[in-house]
Motif scaffolding. Structure first.
Motif, PDB file in Angstrom:
ATOM      1  N   GLY A 262      28.097  30.518 -57.735  1.00  0.00           N
ATOM      2  CA  GLY A 262      28.341  29.334 -58.553  1.00  0.00           C
ATOM      3  C   GLY A 262      28.823  28.127 -57.775  1.00  0.00           C
ATOM      4  N   SER A 263      28.844  28.231 -56.456  1.00  0.00           N
ATOM      5  CA  SER A 263      29.275  27.092 -55.655  1.00  0.00           C
ATOM      6  C   SER A 263      28.266  25.959 -55.767  1.00  0.00           C
ATOM      7  CB  SER A 263      29.420  27.521 -54.193  1.00  0.00           C
ATOM      8  OG  SER A 263      29.472  26.389 -53.369  1.00  0.00           O
ATOM      9  N   SER A 264      28.775  24.724 -55.894  1.00  0.00           N
ATOM     10  CA  SER A 264      27.877  23.569 -56.014  1.00  0.00           C
ATOM     11  C   SER A 264      27.575  22.962 -54.663  1.00  0.00           C
ATOM     12  CB  SER A 264      28.524  22.479 -56.867  1.00  0.00           C
ATOM     13  OG  SER A 264      28.845  22.957 -58.122  1.00  0.00           O
ATOM     14  N   ILE A 265      28.496  23.167 -53.718  1.00  0.00           N
ATOM     15  CA  ILE A 265      28.345  22.481 -52.435  1.00  0.00           C
ATOM     16  C   ILE A 265      28.990  23.316 -51.328  1.00  0.00           C
ATOM     17  CG2 ILE A 265      30.391  21.067 -53.030  1.00  0.00           C
ATOM     18  CD1 ILE A 265      29.115  18.824 -51.306  1.00  0.00           C
ATOM     19  N   GLY A 266      28.305  23.423 -50.199  1.00  0.00           N
ATOM     20  CA  GLY A 266      28.806  24.238 -49.090  1.00  0.00           C
ATOM     21  C   GLY A 266      28.967  23.409 -47.835  1.00  0.00           C
ATOM     22  N   PHE A 267      30.001  23.726 -47.077  1.00  0.00           N
ATOM     23  CA  PHE A 267      30.322  23.016 -45.838  1.00  0.00           C
ATOM     24  C   PHE A 267      30.046  23.991 -44.700  1.00  0.00           C
ATOM     25  CE2 PHE A 267      34.301  21.299 -43.377  1.00  0.00           C
ATOM     26  CZ  PHE A 267      33.481  20.624 -42.486  1.00  0.00           C
ATOM     27  N   ASN A 268      29.239  23.593 -43.689  1.00  0.00           N
ATOM     28  CA  ASN A 268      28.981  24.510 -42.584  1.00  0.00           C
ATOM     29  C   ASN A 268      29.804  24.125 -41.369  1.00  0.00           C
ATOM     30  OD1 ASN A 268      27.197  23.499 -40.160  1.00  0.00           O
ATOM     31  ND2 ASN A 268      26.368  22.456 -41.952  1.00  0.00           N
ATOM     32  N   VAL A 269      30.520  25.101 -40.814  1.00  0.00           N
ATOM     33  CA  VAL A 269      31.297  24.866 -39.598  1.00  0.00           C
ATOM     34  C   VAL A 269      30.866  25.919 -38.601  1.00  0.00           C
ATOM     35  CG1 VAL A 269      33.571  24.372 -38.681  1.00  0.00           C
ATOM     36  CG2 VAL A 269      33.211  24.309 -41.138  1.00  0.00           C
ATOM     37  N   ALA A 270      29.622  25.867 -38.143  1.00  0.00           N
ATOM     38  CA  ALA A 270      29.112  26.946 -37.307  1.00  0.00           C
ATOM     39  C   ALA A 270      28.061  26.463 -36.318  1.00  0.00           C
ATOM     40  CB  ALA A 270      28.538  28.050 -38.181  1.00  0.00           C
TER      41      ALA A 270
ATOM     42  N   ALA B  15      25.017  20.307 -49.400  1.00  0.00           N
ATOM     43  CA  ALA B  15      25.607  20.773 -48.150  1.00  0.00           C
ATOM     44  C   ALA B  15      26.404  19.653 -47.507  1.00  0.00           C
ATOM     45  CB  ALA B  15      24.508  21.244 -47.200  1.00  0.00           C
ATOM     46  N   ILE B  16      27.369  20.048 -46.667  1.00  0.00           N
ATOM     47  CA  ILE B  16      28.096  19.075 -45.845  1.00  0.00           C
ATOM     48  C   ILE B  16      27.881  19.485 -44.394  1.00  0.00           C
ATOM     49  CG2 ILE B  16      30.365  18.142 -45.224  1.00  0.00           C
ATOM     50  CD1 ILE B  16      31.253  18.664 -48.094  1.00  0.00           C
ATOM     51  N   GLY B  17      27.478  18.540 -43.566  1.00  0.00           N
ATOM     52  CA  GLY B  17      27.200  18.824 -42.166  1.00  0.00           C
ATOM     53  C   GLY B  17      28.456  18.777 -41.313  1.00  0.00           C
ATOM     54  N   VAL B  18      28.285  19.062 -40.038  1.00  0.00           N
ATOM     55  CA  VAL B  18      29.453  19.116 -39.167  1.00  0.00           C
ATOM     56  C   VAL B  18      29.156  18.513 -37.796  1.00  0.00           C
ATOM     57  CG1 VAL B  18      29.056  21.385 -38.101  1.00  0.00           C
ATOM     58  CG2 VAL B  18      31.388  20.635 -38.560  1.00  0.00           C
ATOM     59  N   ASP B  19      30.196  17.993 -37.175  1.00  0.00           N
ATOM     60  CA  ASP B  19      30.203  17.451 -35.803  1.00  0.00           C
ATOM     61  C   ASP B  19      29.368  16.179 -35.628  1.00  0.00           C
ATOM     62  OD1 ASP B  19      31.932  19.401 -35.056  1.00  0.00           O
ATOM     63  OD2 ASP B  19      30.451  20.673 -34.104  1.00  0.00           O
ATOM     64  N   ALA B  20      28.079  16.229 -36.001  1.00  0.00           N
ATOM     65  CA  ALA B  20      27.260  15.019 -35.925  1.00  0.00           C
ATOM     66  C   ALA B  20      26.637  14.790 -37.300  1.00  0.00           C
ATOM     67  CB  ALA B  20      26.173  15.191 -34.875  1.00  0.00           C
ATOM     68  N   ASP B  21      26.022  13.629 -37.503  1.00  0.00           N
ATOM     69  CA  ASP B  21      25.399  13.358 -38.798  1.00  0.00           C
ATOM     70  C   ASP B  21      24.126  14.193 -38.915  1.00  0.00           C
ATOM     71  OD1 ASP B  21      24.215  12.437 -41.067  1.00  0.00           O
ATOM     72  OD2 ASP B  21      24.702  10.337 -40.702  1.00  0.00           O
ATOM     73  N   GLN B  22      24.241  15.357 -39.571  1.00  0.00           N
ATOM     74  CA  GLN B  22      23.118  16.294 -39.595  1.00  0.00           C
ATOM     75  C   GLN B  22      21.986  15.824 -40.495  1.00  0.00           C
ATOM     76  OE1 GLN B  22      25.386  20.091 -40.172  1.00  0.00           O
ATOM     77  NE2 GLN B  22      24.544  20.603 -38.178  1.00  0.00           N
ATOM     78  N   ALA B  23      22.291  14.959 -41.475  1.00  0.00           N
ATOM     79  CA  ALA B  23      21.227  14.433 -42.333  1.00  0.00           C
ATOM     80  C   ALA B  23      20.287  13.574 -41.497  1.00  0.00           C
ATOM     81  CB  ALA B  23      21.829  13.618 -43.466  1.00  0.00           C
ATOM     82  N   LEU B  24      20.864  12.798 -40.608  1.00  0.00           N
ATOM     83  CA  LEU B  24      20.087  11.921 -39.736  1.00  0.00           C
ATOM     84  C   LEU B  24      19.151  12.745 -38.856  1.00  0.00           C
ATOM     85  CD1 LEU B  24      20.628   8.845 -39.712  1.00  0.00           C
ATOM     86  CD2 LEU B  24      21.714   9.175 -37.492  1.00  0.00           C
ATOM     87  N   ALA B  25      19.674  13.872 -38.363  1.00  0.00           N
ATOM     88  CA  ALA B  25      18.903  14.697 -37.440  1.00  0.00           C
ATOM     89  C   ALA B  25      17.716  15.364 -38.140  1.00  0.00           C
ATOM     90  CB  ALA B  25      19.802  15.750 -36.810  1.00  0.00           C
ATOM     91  N   LEU B  26      17.856  15.625 -39.455  1.00  0.00           N
ATOM     92  CA  LEU B  26      16.815  16.374 -40.167  1.00  0.00           C
ATOM     93  C   LEU B  26      15.874  15.482 -40.972  1.00  0.00           C
ATOM     94  CD1 LEU B  26      18.868  19.395 -41.558  1.00  0.00           C
ATOM     95  CD2 LEU B  26      17.074  19.494 -39.839  1.00  0.00           C
TER      96      LEU B  26
END
Lengths: 372, 306
Positions: A231-239, A257-268
């Motif tokens: 039932g989670s609506s949003i997940g944060f990845n720290v890996a 989703a929430i990205g980590v370290d760099a702007d992962q949306a930009l990368a994808l």
């Protein structure tokens, strides 16, 4: 006949080896004369590989900034994931003519503590970890740590608001996080995320799962899917690289989703816009800016060696990625609330807990308190 | 305990078990094919890794997931064939060659990825395709069961099908019989005037094709990208599954399912208030228990021969 042949073979191999050795020396000589006398030579040793689209790539970007903006001669060395190679490489580089040697992560901390005292003339910078100044003589080492807990606090607050809002999330008030390993620097993200979520929506639930390494992308996806099923609506990845599995899962389960370290949306964005559009924001760790700042201070003669500096939101070393996707998904109220919290952290009104000051029991207790 | 049971008896959990099991099952069948011919193929891990990358690369450049799958299978075959050449023609040690091929795969995939994209970790710069999920008409309308049987990935069905095909192939066909003979009594095969090496080579090629399917599943079905070292030991788990299954396709399938179940259980148990250190040992605990029960049964059998 055979003997003569063998002799000729050995002789030619020797010639080849000698020849190569000579040219190598020449090359080194050229490098020496080419270097600028006043500016330091900087080497950066990464205990991993480039191409993770986050952590190490950010350090590499920092080295490029150092070369471009300061005109310093730089070298980036990828040591790979084999930890038996890290210490010999650090020793090798320390024996060469580099003035500043940059390393990163907690995994390099002990190695640096051993190596740095042997080369008192060299300067060392370690990012994302600090050496033990009390126990060892490390007057030539400068440590940078990041307040990833502060940026994670904002991420937690945003995630909680999204999960609560049934027009964006599913309204079940559950958020989640997939972490690489159960280690202090990762738990610092976890602790900040939970506190931010709890402070914003008091009855929020946070599911936390650990992969056990930073490689197994498929396992990260599996863990994330089980959280979204819950039932989670949003997940944060720290890996790091494995965290991409969570983003894949968010796209599959129609969650965020929430990205980590760099702007992962930009990368994808270019190759996988479906997944990129699910990444509300990313918790940024501006390693590039932090090491650029350090080398700049070194050139000015102001870098406090023998000390640790903790850089947070105030120093712009960490923060949330602000891009179109963020503006599109989050409502104006949410954006305003995040900005308000950010100001409060900068002014010291909100103090974010840090995993570095907590025992494992305290961290577990915090995780239990929000267990879905 | 109640919460664990609630977790296990959901369609989501069963889907999860199937997803986790599929790559292990392909790898197990790949190991089984070579093992039955008398070759310990530990390079299945490497073959899967190479094919997972080649599948992504193939589908990205041709724009077709199916051609990607074909290229993945061919890469698996080529990689297995390299092992065959070294072991069977040049007489190298099979385990050392396998280790070398696994290490080579880890480096080679990153090298190829770097040449093509400039990245060393993930293939997100390549617009690769994904193999479709198949929904079976009629069956998909059955409540509960429909959601489990229908709607899985194309390769999942192939994996399950391969178990039965291999079972029949080994028992009923000429080549299957030769393969079993090459594993159990190579001298007899030589005496009969057949080349053991050529039979083993054929078995290794089939093994490579299966590993190729497993690799393709990882990067084109399970995930939509290639990431460095993404097989993460699944090829080695297969060695254990095959050993526990005693080289029997059906039994090995059951063991892979058990491994998949344990892994999925450990993933889901993290959602309950159980520390991750404990949940992570579940798959290994299950393995040890299963092995103990298994060898215990074997012992009693030996004591009371029929």
């Amino acid at each position: 006949m055979k003997k003569i042949f063998a002799f000729v073979l050995v002789a030619s191999i020797m010639l080849l080896v000698v020849g190569c050795g000579g040219s190598q020396q020449n090359q080194q000589g050229q490098q020496n004369s080419g270097g600028n006398g006043d500016l330091p030579k900087v080497a950066c040793l990464l205990n991993g590989n480039l191409g993770d689209k986050s952590f190490f790539d950010s350090a590499n970007a920092g080295m490029k900034l150092i070369a471009d903006e300061l005109g310093v001669e730089t070298k980036v060395i990828e040591m790979g994931f084999d930890n038996t190679k890290w210490e010999p490489t650090l020793l090798d580089i320390s024996e060469q003519d580099y003035d500043i040697i940059i390393v990163g992560t907690y995994q390099m901390q002990e190695i640096l503590e051993k190596v740095a005292p042997q080369f008192p003339d060299k300067k060392y910078i370690i990012f994302d970890s600090e050496v033990n100044y009390e126990e060892y003589d490390l007057q030539n080492v400068y440590s940078i740590t990041f307040k990833q807990n502060e940026a994670s606090y904002l991420a937690g607050a945003l995630a909680a608001m999204i999960a609560q809002d049934s027009s964006i999330g599913n309204g079940k008030k559950i958020i989640s996080l997939v972490a690489g390993m159960d280690i202090p620097v990762i738990n610092d993200f976890v602790v900040g995320y939970i506190q931010g979520a709890k402070d914003t929506v008091s009855d929020i639930k946070v599911a936390v799962s650990y992969i056990g390494d930073f490689n197994d992308t498929a396992k990260a996806k599996e863990l994330a899917l089980s959280q979204f099923d819950l039932g989670s609506s949003i997940g944060f990845n720290v890996a790091a690289q494995a965290g991409l599995g969570l983003i894949d899962a968010a796209a599959a389960a129609d969650a965020y989703a929430i990205g980590v370290d760099a702007d992962q949306a930009l990368a994808l964005m270019e190759t996988n816009p479906d997944a990129a559009n699910k990444i509300v924001t990313s918790v940024l760790k501006n390693i590039d800016q932090a090491i650029l700042r350090a080398v700049q201070l070194h050139i000015e003669g102001n870098l406090p060696y023998g000390k640790t500096e903790v850089l947070g939101i105030k120093e712009k070393a960490v923060g949330l990625a602000d891009n179109e996707i963020y503006r599109k998904i989050a409502t104006d109220d949410m954006i305003a609330k995040v900005e308000e919290l950010q100001k409060k952290i900068e002014n010291g009104v909100i103090e974010v807990m840090t995993a570095f000051d907590m025992t494992s029991d305290e961290i577990n207790e915090l995780k239990q308190s929000v267990q879905p | 305990m109640d919460r664990i049971l609630n977790l296990v008896f959901t369609t989501d959990f069963i889907s999860s078990v199937i997803r986790v099991t599929t790559p292990i099952l392909f790898a197990t069948m790949a190991v089984l094919m070579s093992e039955r011919a008398g070759v310990v193929n530990i390079s299945v891990e490497g073959a899967m890794l190479i094919s997972s990358l080649m599948g992504v690369v193939g589908s990205a450049y041709t724009g077709s997931a199916w051609i990607g799958l074909l290229i993945a299978v061919l890469s698996g075959i080529v990689y297995s064939w390299i092992l065959a050449v070294f072991h069977l023609r040049l007489n190298t040690n099979i385990v050392l060659t396998g280790i070398a091929l696994n290490l080579l795969a880890s480096g080679l995939t990153v090298f190829i990825l770097f040449l093509l994209t400039g990245d060393k970790g993930v293939s997100t710069a390549l617009p690769s395709k994904v193999l479709p999920n198949v929904s079976i008409p009629l069956i998909k309308n059955i409540p509960i069961l429909g959601n489990i049987i229908s709607g899985q990935n194309f390769l999942t069905y192939i994996a399950i099908l391969s178990v039965f095909v291999i079972h029949i192939f080994l028992k009923r066909t000429r080549l299957g019989t030769y393969i079993r003979a090459a594993g159990e009594a190579p001298e007899a095969v030589e005496t009969a005037g057949k080349s053991v090496k050529s039979i083993r080579q054929k078995a290794l090629i089939i093994s490579g094709a299966l590993a190729g399917c497993g690799g393709a599943f990882m990067s084109m079905a399970y995930l939509s990208m290639f990431t460095k070292d993404m097989i993460a030991g699944r090829g080695f788990i297969a060695l254990a599954a095959e050993a526990m299954g005693k080289g029997n396709p059906i039994l090995s399938f059951v063991v892979s399912l058990l491994f998949g179940f344990a892994d999925a259980l450990s993933n889901n148990m993290q959602l309950l208030s159980i520390p991750s250190e404990i949940t992570r040992i579940v798959p290994y605990l299950v393995t040890i228990f299963a092995l103990a029960i298994y060898s215990g049964r074997d012992l009693t059998k030996k004591k009371n021969p029929i």
